[in-house]
Design an enzyme around this catalytic site. Structure first.
Site, short mmCIF file in Angstrom:
data_model
loop_
_atom_site.label_atom_id
_atom_site.label_comp_id
_atom_site.label_asym_id
_atom_site.label_seq_id
_atom_site.Cartn_x
_atom_site.Cartn_y
_atom_site.Cartn_z
N TYR A 147 0.74 -1.24 0.10
CA TYR A 147 -0.09 -0.08 -0.12
C TYR A 147 0.88 1.21 -0.10
O TYR A 147 0.78 2.02 -0.80
CB TYR A 147 -1.09 0.13 1.12
CG TYR A 147 -1.80 1.29 1.56
CD1 TYR A 147 -2.73 1.34 0.59
CD2 TYR A 147 -1.38 2.27 2.37
CE1 TYR A 147 -3.44 2.89 0.83
CE2 TYR A 147 -1.91 3.39 2.56
CZ TYR A 147 -2.93 3.48 1.84
OH TYR A 147 -3.68 4.99 2.12
N GLN A 148 1.76 1.56 0.96
CA GLN A 148 2.37 2.55 1.04
C GLN A 148 3.45 3.07 -0.20
O GLN A 148 3.52 4.14 -0.64
CB GLN A 148 3.44 2.49 2.19
CG GLN A 148 3.02 1.63 3.43
CD GLN A 148 2.06 2.30 4.50
OE1 GLN A 148 1.72 3.44 3.90
NE2 GLN A 148 1.81 1.88 5.50
N GLU A 165 -1.58 15.70 9.55
CA GLU A 165 -2.43 14.50 10.21
C GLU A 165 -3.06 15.22 11.21
O GLU A 165 -2.71 16.06 12.22
CB GLU A 165 -1.82 13.49 10.92
CG GLU A 165 -2.21 12.55 11.76
CD GLU A 165 -3.25 11.68 11.01
OE1 GLU A 165 -3.08 11.02 10.20
OE2 GLU A 165 -4.31 11.76 11.92
N ASP A 209 -5.97 20.11 10.39
CA ASP A 209 -7.05 19.61 9.22
C ASP A 209 -6.34 19.90 8.01
O ASP A 209 -6.02 21.18 7.49
CB ASP A 209 -8.20 20.50 9.55
CG ASP A 209 -9.34 20.12 8.72
OD1 ASP A 209 -9.61 19.19 8.60
OD2 ASP A 209 -9.79 21.11 7.81
N ASP A 257 -3.58 9.94 2.33
CA ASP A 257 -3.66 8.38 2.88
C ASP A 257 -4.70 8.49 3.99
O ASP A 257 -4.33 8.71 5.11
CB ASP A 257 -2.21 7.96 3.45
CG ASP A 257 -2.37 6.99 4.18
OD1 ASP A 257 -3.07 6.26 3.93
OD2 ASP A 257 -1.69 6.83 5.03
N SER A 279 -8.42 7.00 5.84
CA SER A 279 -9.19 5.66 5.93
C SER A 279 -10.59 5.78 5.05
O SER A 279 -10.41 6.61 4.14
CB SER A 279 -9.68 5.55 7.68
OG SER A 279 -10.28 7.00 7.93
N ASP A 280 -11.34 4.79 5.15
CA ASP A 280 -12.36 4.95 3.98
C ASP A 280 -13.52 5.80 4.28
O ASP A 280 -13.34 6.52 5.42
CB ASP A 280 -13.05 3.34 4.41
CG ASP A 280 -11.92 2.12 4.02
OD1 ASP A 280 -11.74 2.25 2.68
OD2 ASP A 280 -11.84 1.37 4.73
#
Lengths: 298, 298
Positions: free
Chosen positions: A73-74, A118, A149, A167, A169-170
């Site tokens: 993934y990364q 992040e 943000d 990157d 999450s869903d």
């Protein structure tokens, strides 16, 4: 002879994903030890040690990465856009609080400066303590880390980046806004001319409509856009996909500008990505190619 | 705040795979109805109807195919070898008792005659009753179906086939002998000059040593051999791989002899395979390419 079926047979100490996004099928891992499990301001953060997948990071009940396969993934989300850019000197990472994407981006020889935003400081803290193979990414002298943000950050950074990698999450929970028009507009405005973005974008086997929706959102802002994927066994359906948008009209998605030699691969310790994998990442199964041709803009 | 982790949380009516070949991680499907479950002379045969994957065939507790994604497997194991052969007129299928591989092989315009040997008559019977989308393969006028042992069959059929496809279960239980030297010798002797074989061969994420072992066994008999893979979400790790061996020294594995146009794809109702997917199927992640280069014969 009627045999007794082994239904409902999951043994003790197994963790099972439970998400509305992929009902009817689920993956489980055998847990050796729960190393951490707390609610942050944004999400429930859990770290397991497992019998076969090494350390595992779980956010809100969904596996984000496992030590066994995270590199696929990364490396993909980092090198697909970086190698498509002629000179990716300045890179923005939104999310990626475990450090894994920064770890890969920092390896690219042309990258000089990485900014990362992040929102959840706790993820960074937990990663530094329990997931050092990922958090090593925070040690790069190229990196400046901001807690905050991504939206706000980009409002104050216009025309600045060659590549922006999201990157997340869903698209359930805290990351849902990262899959909407406004976010893609902001990314576009934060890019320099010929800039490229790459965002996590779901998998074709789970929700083809989600994939075509994200691709359409990307196509609204970027003159060139495409979907690519990587094999990551511990994600639902064993894959993860990305949308890549480019302001460069001449881009050819399956032809990387930067080609890595086998020596480069060794030096950069690549385990998944190669220039051949780059090309293959854009080759979609027939049902996907047909669906996207029908359901996304030209 | 310490949250209660959802461990051991699999709900009622879920079927979980349990296999010694992939410990520590497992896939589960939500079952609507058990349509069939009996022990045959060879294995436990189960058919479920599920909430999200359609009908599912399970042998000895391991998912063999689901209605949702079976086409990716059947099309790959059929068209990878068929399209590499200049004129694949006569084809042998060993195993494949559900009919799915025969369904795909019969579509290839150059194939004139298909022989299939399946040892377990019960699988065919169950497939005809519960899995008509697969068993439709048995209706092709090109097909002659034999109930029996593939080894014995090949002892009596020398120098006869252009392509041999082995659609077996995994190398535990009844199929274990299909992954050994003797079986590959027999296939070689049953082939015509320039013949090609294709066998199910495990996945790189689960057991890279198994993959390199099977590839080495193949390389002992065939002057040219390679490993390819397809994305099949309901197999462990979301992939399945194949070894392909060829008696034709001039073969180039990622260049199909027969290239399908988009019209061919539509006429043949292809949902996964395309000539571009064919090429991509041989592009291996870096860790796999490096492992196979080190651990298999030249």
């Amino acid at each position: 002879m009627k045999k007794q079926l082994k239904m409902n047979s999951l043994k003790k100490n197994w963790f099972t994903e439970d998400c509305e996004m992929w009902p009817g099928g689920t993956f489980s891992v055998e847990v050796k030890e729960v190393l951490y499990s707390e609610q942050s301001d944004y999400q429930e953060i859990t770290v397991f040690d497992t019998t076969k997948f090494g350390k595992v990071l779980v956010l809100d009940g969904i596996i984000q990465c496992t030590e066994k396969d995270e590199f696929a993934y990364q490396e993909s989300i980092a090198f697909l856009p970086l190698c498509l850019h002629k000179n990716p000197e300045k890179v923005l990472i939104v999310g990626g609080g475990d450090g894994g994407v920064a770890r890969e981006v920092a390896k690219h020889p042309q990258v000089k400066e990485i900014l990362q935003v992040e929102i959840d400081e706790k993820v960074i803290e937990v990663s530094k303590k329990y997931l050092p193979f990922l958090a090593v990414g925070f040690e790069s002298p190229k990196l400046k880390l901001h807690i905050g943000d991504g939206f706000e950050f980009m409002l104050n950074h216009k025309n600045e980046f060659d590549v922006i990698i999201t990157d997340s999450s869903d698209p359930v929970g805290p990351a849902v806004s990262l899959f909407r028009d406004h976010y893609f507009q902001l990314m576009k405005s934060a890019l320099k001319p010929n800039g490229i973005i790459c965002s996590q974008a779901g998998t074709v086997w789970n929700d083809l409509d989600l994939v075509s929706n994200i691709l359409n959102i990307c196509k609204k802002q970027f003159p060139k856009a495409a979907y690519a994927y990587a094999s990551v066994p511990t994600y639902p359906s064993g894959q993860i996909g990305f949308v890549i948008g480019s302001l460069d009209n001449d881009i050819v998605f399956d032809k990387p500008e930067r080609v890595f030699t086998e020596e480069d691969e060794k030096e950069m310790k690549l385990r998944y990505y190669s220039s051949e994998i780059h090309k293959a990442a854009f080759v979609l199964p027939t049902f996907v190619r047909q669906h996207l041709a029908k359901n996304t803009a030209e």
